[in-house]
Write an enzyme that holds these catalytic residues in place. Structure first.
Site, PDB file in Angstrom:
ATOM      1  N   SER A 143     112.792  29.915  68.116  1.00  0.00           N
ATOM      2  CA  SER A 143     112.464  28.609  67.309  1.00  0.00           C
ATOM      3  C   SER A 143     112.902  27.508  68.421  1.00  0.00           C
ATOM      4  O   SER A 143     113.563  27.828  69.462  1.00  0.00           O
ATOM      5  CB  SER A 143     113.625  28.659  66.025  1.00  0.00           C
ATOM      6  OG  SER A 143     114.012  27.641  65.669  1.00  0.00           O
ATOM      7  N   TYR A 156     121.313  30.818  61.765  1.00  0.00           N
ATOM      8  CA  TYR A 156     119.820  30.871  62.367  1.00  0.00           C
ATOM      9  C   TYR A 156     119.709  30.497  63.718  1.00  0.00           C
ATOM     10  O   TYR A 156     119.054  31.185  64.451  1.00  0.00           O
ATOM     11  CB  TYR A 156     119.075  29.827  61.377  1.00  0.00           C
ATOM     12  CG  TYR A 156     117.665  29.621  61.621  1.00  0.00           C
ATOM     13  CD1 TYR A 156     116.758  30.641  60.960  1.00  0.00           C
ATOM     14  CD2 TYR A 156     117.010  28.761  62.449  1.00  0.00           C
ATOM     15  CE1 TYR A 156     115.567  30.697  61.368  1.00  0.00           C
ATOM     16  CE2 TYR A 156     115.671  28.502  62.559  1.00  0.00           C
ATOM     17  CZ  TYR A 156     114.856  29.484  62.141  1.00  0.00           C
ATOM     18  OH  TYR A 156     113.491  29.435  62.403  1.00  0.00           O
TER      19      TYR A 156
HETATM   20  P1  NDP Z   1     107.531  32.002  56.036  1.00  0.00           P
HETATM   21  O1  NDP Z   1     108.643  31.824  54.997  1.00  0.00           O
HETATM   22  O2  NDP Z   1     106.295  31.488  55.603  1.00  0.00           O
HETATM   23  O3  NDP Z   1     107.460  33.248  56.738  1.00  0.00           O
HETATM   24  C1  NDP Z   1     108.577  34.282  56.637  1.00  0.00           C
HETATM   25  C2  NDP Z   1     108.044  35.718  56.765  1.00  0.00           C
HETATM   26  O4  NDP Z   1     109.110  36.607  56.976  1.00  0.00           O
HETATM   27  C3  NDP Z   1     107.450  35.942  55.247  1.00  0.00           C
HETATM   28  O5  NDP Z   1     106.286  36.493  55.488  1.00  0.00           O
HETATM   29  C4  NDP Z   1     108.557  36.843  54.912  1.00  0.00           C
HETATM   30  O6  NDP Z   1     107.921  37.825  53.584  1.00  0.00           O
HETATM   31  C5  NDP Z   1     109.011  37.755  55.996  1.00  0.00           C
HETATM   32  N1  NDP Z   1     110.264  38.207  55.815  1.00  0.00           N
HETATM   33  C6  NDP Z   1     111.579  37.761  55.748  1.00  0.00           C
HETATM   34  N2  NDP Z   1     112.372  38.343  55.998  1.00  0.00           N
HETATM   35  C7  NDP Z   1     111.995  39.566  55.830  1.00  0.00           C
HETATM   36  C8  NDP Z   1     112.522  41.055  56.201  1.00  0.00           C
HETATM   37  N3  NDP Z   1     113.886  41.116  55.851  1.00  0.00           N
HETATM   38  N4  NDP Z   1     111.726  41.988  56.359  1.00  0.00           N
HETATM   39  C9  NDP Z   1     110.207  41.982  56.319  1.00  0.00           C
HETATM   40  N5  NDP Z   1     109.649  40.459  56.041  1.00  0.00           N
HETATM   41  C10 NDP Z   1     110.753  39.493  55.929  1.00  0.00           C
HETATM   42  O7  NDP Z   1     107.941  31.007  57.197  1.00  0.00           O
HETATM   43  P2  NDP Z   1     107.364  30.699  58.541  1.00  0.00           P
HETATM   44  O8  NDP Z   1     105.819  31.222  58.573  1.00  0.00           O
HETATM   45  O9  NDP Z   1     107.524  29.131  58.880  1.00  0.00           O
HETATM   46  O10 NDP Z   1     108.179  31.766  59.396  1.00  0.00           O
HETATM   47  C11 NDP Z   1     107.778  32.810  60.446  1.00  0.00           C
HETATM   48  C12 NDP Z   1     108.665  32.892  61.695  1.00  0.00           C
HETATM   49  O11 NDP Z   1     108.763  31.715  62.230  1.00  0.00           O
HETATM   50  C13 NDP Z   1     110.259  32.634  61.170  1.00  0.00           C
HETATM   51  O12 NDP Z   1     110.966  33.960  62.298  1.00  0.00           O
HETATM   52  C14 NDP Z   1     110.807  31.586  61.414  1.00  0.00           C
HETATM   53  O13 NDP Z   1     111.905  31.450  61.604  1.00  0.00           O
HETATM   54  C15 NDP Z   1     109.963  30.972  62.500  1.00  0.00           C
HETATM   55  N6  NDP Z   1     109.950  29.518  62.794  1.00  0.00           N
HETATM   56  C16 NDP Z   1     109.400  28.750  61.764  1.00  0.00           C
HETATM   57  C17 NDP Z   1     109.234  27.366  62.227  1.00  0.00           C
HETATM   58  C18 NDP Z   1     108.555  26.615  61.274  1.00  0.00           C
HETATM   59  O14 NDP Z   1     108.643  25.270  61.393  1.00  0.00           O
HETATM   60  N7  NDP Z   1     108.034  26.824  60.020  1.00  0.00           N
HETATM   61  C19 NDP Z   1     109.908  27.001  63.048  1.00  0.00           C
HETATM   62  C20 NDP Z   1     110.493  27.792  64.104  1.00  0.00           C
HETATM   63  C21 NDP Z   1     110.533  29.246  63.924  1.00  0.00           C
HETATM   64  P3  NDP Z   1     108.541  38.400  52.482  1.00  0.00           P
HETATM   65  O15 NDP Z   1     109.212  37.058  51.743  1.00  0.00           O
HETATM   66  O16 NDP Z   1     107.568  38.985  51.862  1.00  0.00           O
HETATM   67  O17 NDP Z   1     109.571  39.353  52.801  1.00  0.00           O
END
Ligand code: NDP
Length: 253
Positions: A143, A156
């Site tokens: 991030s 985070y």
């Molecule tokens: P989302 O919330 O759409 O995606 C998060 C994903 O992680 C979901 O598919 C969720 O699925 C899954 N997830 C969370 N915890 C678990 C777990 N313990 N086991 C398995 N799956 C898990 O958000 P984003 O697409 O934005 O985020 C994706 C990544 O990008 C993350 O790591 C986030 O920190 C990072 N990021 C995002 C930014 C942004 O601006 N959007 C900026 C910087 C980094 P489910 O709920 O079904 O478990």
């Protein structure tokens, strides 16, 4: 160089947002895709989305990437289904925004597990499969908070900073196994996670637009090219890097 035919890729958190977009980019290059998330309905919807876009229906696994046994089961499922693993994207992550003094230790531990320990657990489980395949590509999702502090995301940010160090450590440990380990640091991307962020931080939208030289929020598909590069043979001599994909946010004053 970017043809992934014959390669098997596992994308954690691949059922929405950035993970689903990266899964689509790898599928478009010919990879066989498996996605993982905790929510079975989201997994099924994401598989259907990829199928609607014309890709082979991916294998979707329900599992919690912070739980070593759950990860072991999924790796066994990957081996049963495909017999190999070539690419891993550690994308699963969560955030909960409040001031540092307002987190309980349990909440702190949960966010470190979700954003950092999960990447260690899944990478460790993938390692023997990649050694067997003779090569591997691991991409960890950090991030901008891997680089900057944030008043309302201490655990985070600490976890995402750790993702950069974990990336470099795995890269140095596993280079001789022909496994490349890199990170992508997404900027502000419009996903479920940042819809929630905009609810929790009232002036976030204005601040992001003002600081991002590209003048807009990122879209999940903006991450596809970087993921494809780092998962393909185009990046065979690249390891240990953390690549911001942020519309210039991290180079702007
Ligand atoms: P989302 O919330 O759409 O995606 C998060 C994903 O992680 C979901 O598919 C969720 O699925 C899954 N997830 C969370 N915890 C678990 C777990 N313990 N086991 C398995 N799956 C898990 O958000 P984003 O697409 O934005 O985020 C994706 C990544 O990008 C993350 O790591 C986030 O920190 C990072 N990021 C995002 C930014 C942004 O601006 N959007 C900026 C910087 C980094 P489910 O709920 O079904 O478990």
């Amino acid at each position: 160089m970017m043809n992934l035919s014959g390669k098997v890729a596992l994308v954690t958190g691949g059922n929405g947002g950035i993970g689903l977009a990266m899964a689509a980019a790898l599928a478009d290059a010919g990879a066989t895709i498996a996605i993982v998330g905790r929510n079975g309905e989201k997994n099924a919807a994401a598989s259907a989305t990829l199928a609607r876009e014309g890709f082979p229906t991916p294998m979707a696994f329900n599992g919690d990437m912070t739980d070593e046994q759950s990860v072991a089961k999924i790796m066994a499922g990957v081996v049963d289904s495909f017999g190999r693993l070539d690419i891993l994207i550690n994308n699963a992550g969560t955030n909960d925004r409040k001031l540092p003094q307002d987190y309980s230790v349990a909440e702190w531990n949960g966010l470190i597990a979700s954003n950092l320990t999960s990447a260690f657990i899944v990478s460790k489980a993938a390692y023997p499969l990649m050694v067997k395949s003779g090569s591997g590509k691991i991409v960890n999702i950090g991030s901008l908070m891997s680089l900057f502090g944030s008043p309302k995301s201490a655990p985070y940010a600490a976890a995402k900073g750790g993702v950069v160090q974990l990336t470099m450590s795995l890269a140095t440990a596993w280079a001789s196994d022909n496994i490349r380990v890199n990170a992508i640091l997404p900027g502000w991307i419009d996903t479920d996670m940042t819809v929630m962020a905009r609810e929790q931080v009232s002036d976030l939208n204005e601040r992001v637009l003002a600081r991002t030289p590209a003048g807009r929020w990122g879209r999940p598909a903006d991450l596809g090219g970087a993921a494809l590069f780092l998962c393909s043979s185009a990046s065979d001599f690249v390891t240990g890097i953390s690549l911001p994909v942020d519309g210039g946010y991290s180079c702007a004053a």
